[in-house]
Design an enzyme around this catalytic site. Structure first.
Site, PDB file in Angstrom:
ATOM      1  N   LYS A 125      -1.685  13.362 -10.037  1.00 40.45           N
ATOM      2  CA  LYS A 125      -2.093  12.603  -8.844  1.00 40.45           C
ATOM      3  C   LYS A 125      -1.890  13.511  -7.641  1.00 40.45           C
ATOM      4  O   LYS A 125      -1.004  14.374  -7.665  1.00 40.45           O
ATOM      5  CB  LYS A 125      -1.218  11.347  -8.695  1.00 40.45           C
ATOM      6  CG  LYS A 125      -1.869  10.262  -7.884  1.00 40.45           C
ATOM      7  CD  LYS A 125      -2.721   9.363  -8.753  1.00 40.45           C
ATOM      8  CE  LYS A 125      -3.564   8.420  -7.948  1.00 40.45           C
ATOM      9  NZ  LYS A 125      -4.257   7.451  -8.794  1.00 40.45           N
ATOM     10  N   ASP A 165      -9.209   7.935  -5.016  1.00 44.48           N
ATOM     11  CA  ASP A 165      -8.212   6.851  -4.966  1.00 44.48           C
ATOM     12  C   ASP A 165      -8.327   6.316  -3.531  1.00 44.48           C
ATOM     13  O   ASP A 165      -9.380   6.476  -2.899  1.00 44.48           O
ATOM     14  CB  ASP A 165      -6.798   7.381  -5.293  1.00 44.48           C
ATOM     15  CG  ASP A 165      -5.804   6.262  -5.585  1.00 44.48           C
ATOM     16  OD1 ASP A 165      -5.793   5.723  -6.693  1.00 44.48           O
ATOM     17  OD2 ASP A 165      -5.024   5.893  -4.674  1.00 44.48           O
TER      18      ASP A 165
HETATM   19  P1  NDP Z   1     -10.172   2.186  -1.174  1.00 45.20           P
HETATM   20  O1  NDP Z   1      -9.680   3.176  -0.175  1.00 45.20           O
HETATM   21  O2  NDP Z   1     -11.615   2.178  -1.507  1.00 45.20           O
HETATM   22  O3  NDP Z   1      -9.790   0.715  -0.720  1.00 45.20           O
HETATM   23  C1  NDP Z   1      -8.470   0.355  -0.474  1.00 45.20           C
HETATM   24  C2  NDP Z   1      -8.446  -1.064   0.081  1.00 45.20           C
HETATM   25  O4  NDP Z   1      -7.086  -1.483   0.162  1.00 45.20           O
HETATM   26  C3  NDP Z   1      -9.000  -1.171   1.481  1.00 45.20           C
HETATM   27  O5  NDP Z   1      -9.566  -2.445   1.653  1.00 45.20           O
HETATM   28  C4  NDP Z   1      -7.780  -0.987   2.360  1.00 45.20           C
HETATM   29  O6  NDP Z   1      -7.894  -1.578   3.655  1.00 45.20           O
HETATM   30  C5  NDP Z   1      -6.726  -1.706   1.538  1.00 45.20           C
HETATM   31  N1  NDP Z   1      -5.405  -1.099   1.776  1.00 45.20           N
HETATM   32  C6  NDP Z   1      -5.041   0.192   1.588  1.00 45.20           C
HETATM   33  N2  NDP Z   1      -3.751   0.380   1.916  1.00 45.20           N
HETATM   34  C7  NDP Z   1      -3.303  -0.811   2.324  1.00 45.20           C
HETATM   35  C8  NDP Z   1      -2.060  -1.270   2.799  1.00 45.20           C
HETATM   36  N3  NDP Z   1      -1.010  -0.452   2.899  1.00 45.20           N
HETATM   37  N4  NDP Z   1      -1.969  -2.586   3.115  1.00 45.20           N
HETATM   38  C9  NDP Z   1      -3.032  -3.430   3.005  1.00 45.20           C
HETATM   39  N5  NDP Z   1      -4.241  -3.043   2.559  1.00 45.20           N
HETATM   40  C10 NDP Z   1      -4.368  -1.768   2.228  1.00 45.20           C
HETATM   41  O7  NDP Z   1      -9.284   2.423  -2.473  1.00 45.20           O
HETATM   42  P2  NDP Z   1      -9.565   1.959  -3.967  1.00 45.20           P
HETATM   43  O8  NDP Z   1     -10.319   0.680  -3.990  1.00 45.20           O
HETATM   44  O9  NDP Z   1     -10.094   3.124  -4.701  1.00 45.20           O
HETATM   45  O10 NDP Z   1      -8.078   1.730  -4.508  1.00 45.20           O
HETATM   46  C11 NDP Z   1      -7.428   0.469  -4.432  1.00 45.20           C
HETATM   47  C12 NDP Z   1      -6.281   0.430  -5.415  1.00 45.20           C
HETATM   48  O11 NDP Z   1      -6.785   0.629  -6.746  1.00 45.20           O
HETATM   49  C13 NDP Z   1      -5.211   1.498  -5.229  1.00 45.20           C
HETATM   50  O12 NDP Z   1      -3.963   0.962  -5.611  1.00 45.20           O
HETATM   51  C14 NDP Z   1      -5.610   2.574  -6.231  1.00 45.20           C
HETATM   52  O13 NDP Z   1      -4.526   3.379  -6.604  1.00 45.20           O
HETATM   53  C15 NDP Z   1      -6.109   1.705  -7.383  1.00 45.20           C
HETATM   54  N6  NDP Z   1      -7.002   2.325  -8.334  1.00 45.20           N
HETATM   55  C16 NDP Z   1      -8.157   2.929  -7.926  1.00 45.20           C
HETATM   56  C17 NDP Z   1      -9.005   3.467  -8.848  1.00 45.20           C
HETATM   57  C18 NDP Z   1     -10.314   4.048  -8.477  1.00 45.20           C
HETATM   58  O14 NDP Z   1     -11.085   4.406  -9.382  1.00 45.20           O
HETATM   59  N7  NDP Z   1     -10.657   4.175  -7.219  1.00 45.20           N
HETATM   60  C19 NDP Z   1      -8.678   3.462 -10.286  1.00 45.20           C
HETATM   61  C20 NDP Z   1      -7.487   2.720 -10.617  1.00 45.20           C
HETATM   62  C21 NDP Z   1      -6.683   2.208  -9.662  1.00 45.20           C
HETATM   63  P3  NDP Z   1      -8.621  -0.780   4.854  1.00 45.20           P
HETATM   64  O15 NDP Z   1     -10.082  -0.813   4.538  1.00 45.20           O
HETATM   65  O16 NDP Z   1      -8.274  -1.543   6.081  1.00 45.20           O
HETATM   66  O17 NDP Z   1      -8.059   0.592   4.832  1.00 45.20           O
HETATM   67  O1  2IT Z   2      -5.472   5.369 -10.454  1.00 46.18           O
HETATM   68  C1  2IT Z   2      -6.468   5.814 -11.064  1.00 46.18           C
HETATM   69  O2  2IT Z   2      -6.593   5.670 -12.285  1.00 46.18           O
HETATM   70  C2  2IT Z   2      -7.504   6.491 -10.288  1.00 46.18           C
HETATM   71  N1  2IT Z   2      -7.387   6.580  -9.074  1.00 46.18           N
HETATM   72  C3  2IT Z   2      -8.675   7.107 -10.982  1.00 46.18           C
HETATM   73  C4  2IT Z   2      -8.315   8.441 -11.569  1.00 46.18           C
HETATM   74  C5  2IT Z   2      -9.469   9.232 -12.133  1.00 46.18           C
HETATM   75  O3  2IT Z   2      -9.195  10.387 -12.492  1.00 46.18           O
HETATM   76  O4  2IT Z   2     -10.596   8.755 -12.226  1.00 46.18           O
END
Ligand code: NDP
Ligand code: 2IT
Length: 449
Positions: A125, A165
């Site tokens: 990560k 992420d």
């Molecule tokens: P994005 O940046 O696309 O979206 C994040 C969302 O969460 C936004 O709406 C953001 O609000 C909100 N957010 C972020 N930080 C905070 C906080 N401290 N308090 C409140 N709201 C918050 O990220 P992802 O959708 O990619 O990721 C979301 C979650 O999913 C994370 O935990 C990530 O680790 C996990 N994840 C992501 C994967 C992926 O493929 N992308 C895979 C597996 C897990 P704002 O728009 O206002 O910033």
């Molecule tokens: O938390 C996660 O699994 C991710 N942000 C995606 C990682 C990846 O390599 O696609």
């Protein structure tokens, strides 16, 4: 002090001031303790201590120039956690709150998640304490180029393959990949989440959110239920949330709430396809707060701040998809009091330790992120395969692959519940044990490194 307590205490001692990392380690440790105490070999081989110690941590200065011609300094990171199953694999987070505790917890969880996919993926990560909000495209590009100018030496399709992420989407991946290609003079699958016109996989943007909903479908089917007509809460409004909402709508569920870092929206009539398209434009193109959704749609109310959370809204299913520790004990008790039947984690570690204990004392079935959000990294793994083969697989094929992998993780959890006589629907312990066993066997087989 028992041998196992000693191991845990020494991990905490070695990593002072890292509460998120301690939390993630403790959760897995509690699950696998019965296995460790029966399996002297894992203790002798110090498997758990080795899993909790990153193979390598790279931190570096990232200097870039903003639009006012001012030099900015950020801190870049890559935690190469565990390479037993394959090259290091995991996302990059750009967020001002990022630190080593958060990165180590994420990389630690990634180890078990990637093992559960059944693909040959190690775990890592990374990211930076860079805030992409209110930055111009040019600033984001210069930042990504500066990040890669240092990180490229540690990255490569057989070494370490980053992805997105929080704060890192297709735009950032494009700039990062472009910089890697320029520096190395090589077009290789060194990053996943690329655009589908230039080496990306179909369905990667959708994969985490869609995979999460597939997993929830399998969980509910196990207890004779389905998502149809279920009232759902989805926190966040970024990549994972948007595609979780999209798939929930396809499954005829009713999504009545979502959020961002400014507050949450309660839309009693429910989100539909048109409203979702508006939300995507608001968050992805305009990069604005969700408040604009309530200005546009009269059925919706916007709640600013964090005094009240969306988890107090009566619902059947909850999908936390924003960030770590976003639900505390009270939130779970509210959900339970309102009759919720399912919590499935799209985010990584969105429940505090106390929230998990509250779930365990409720009738809610609960899936940890390691299992439920593994669809994203799984499709990333298949993007790597396509890049190595020099081929694109169709969207239809990727939809099947995602379903098969999520179903496989679900079956693996169910089998593990039976094998270790866990409680019915105990996905938490099952996912931790199944992921641990796979990595532990690989580590023992490869000797002590
Ligand atoms: P994005 O940046 O696309 O979206 C994040 C969302 O969460 C936004 O709406 C953001 O609000 C909100 N957010 C972020 N930080 C905070 C906080 N401290 N308090 C409140 N709201 C918050 O990220 P992802 O959708 O990619 O990721 C979301 C979650 O999913 C994370 O935990 C990530 O680790 C996990 N994840 C992501 C994967 C992926 O493929 N992308 C895979 C597996 C897990 P704002 O728009 O206002 O910033
Ligand atoms: O938390 C996660 O699994 C991710 N942000 C995606 C990682 C990846 O390599 O696609």
């Amino acid at each position: 002090m028992s041998k196992i307590d000693y191991v845990l205490a020494s991990i905490k001692d070695r990593n002072p001031g890292e509460p998120e990392f301690h939390q993630a380690v403790l959760e897995v440790f509690e699950s696998i303790e019965p296995i460790l105490s029966k399996n002297e070999k894992y203790l002798e081989e110090k498997v758990f201590e080795r899993m909790a110690e990153p193979e390598r941590i790279i931190t570096f200065r990232v200097c870039w120039t903003d639009d006012k011609n001012q030099i900015q300094v950020n801190r870049g990171y890559r935690v190469q956690m565990n390479g037993a199953m394959g090259p290091y694999k995991g996302g990059l987070r750009f967020h001002p709150s990022l630190n080593l505790s958060i990165l180590k917890f994420l990389a630690f969880e990634q180890t078990f998640k990637n093992a559960l996919t059944g693909l040959p993926l190690g775990a890592g990560k990374g990211g930076a304490d860079f805030n992409p909000k209110h930055k111009s495209d040019r600033e984001i590009m210069r930042f990504c180029q500066a990040w890669m100018l240092e990180a490229y030496r540690h990255i490569g399709h057989f070494t370490d393959i980053p992805a997105g992420d929080i704060g890192v989407g297709e735009k950032e991946i494009g700039y990062l990949f472009g910089a890697f290609k320029k520096i190395k003079n090589e077009f290789q699958g060194s990053i996943t989440g690329k655009g589908p016109l230039w080496g990306g996989s179909f369905l990667r943007p959708e994969a985490t959110g869609y995979g999460l909903v597939h997993f929830a479908e399998y969980m509910l089917a196990e207890v004779g239920k389905s998502l149809e007509d279920k009232v759902c809460l989805v926190s966040g409004s970024g990549n994972v949330s948007q595609f979780a909402i999209e798939k929930l709508l396809q499954d005829k569920a009713k999504v009545v709430a979502f959020s961002d870092s400014t507050g949450f929206i309660h839309d009693e009539e429910g989100v539909d396809e048109k409203k979702l398209a508006f939300l995507k434009e608001l968050k992805n193109e305009k990069r604005e707060s969700i408040a604009g959704y309530a200005e546009k749609f009269k059925s919706a109310k916007y709640y600013e701040g964090s005094e009240k959370t969306l988890w107090s809204i009566p619902a059947d299913c909850a999908f936390p998809c924003a960030t770590q520790n976003e639900l505390d004990e009270k939130d779970v008790k509210d959900l339970s009091k309102n009759g919720a039947i399912l919590i499935a984690e799209g985010a990584n570690m969105p429940l505090t330790d106390a929230a998990i204990k509250a779930v365990q004392n409720s009738n809610i079935i609960y899936a940890p992120g390691k299992a439920a959000n593994a669809g994203g990294v799984a499709i990333s793994g298949l993007e790597m395969t396509q890049n190595r083969l020099g081929r694109y697989w169709s969207r239809t094929r990727m939809e099947t692959e995602l379903r098969v992998i999520m179903q496989g993780i679900h079956e693996n959890c169910q089998d593990t519940m039976k094998k270790y006589s866990l409680d019915e629907q105990d996905y938490l312990n099952a996912a931790n044990i199944a992921g641990f066993e796979r990595v532990a066997k690989a580590m023992v087989a490869q000797g002590s490194w």
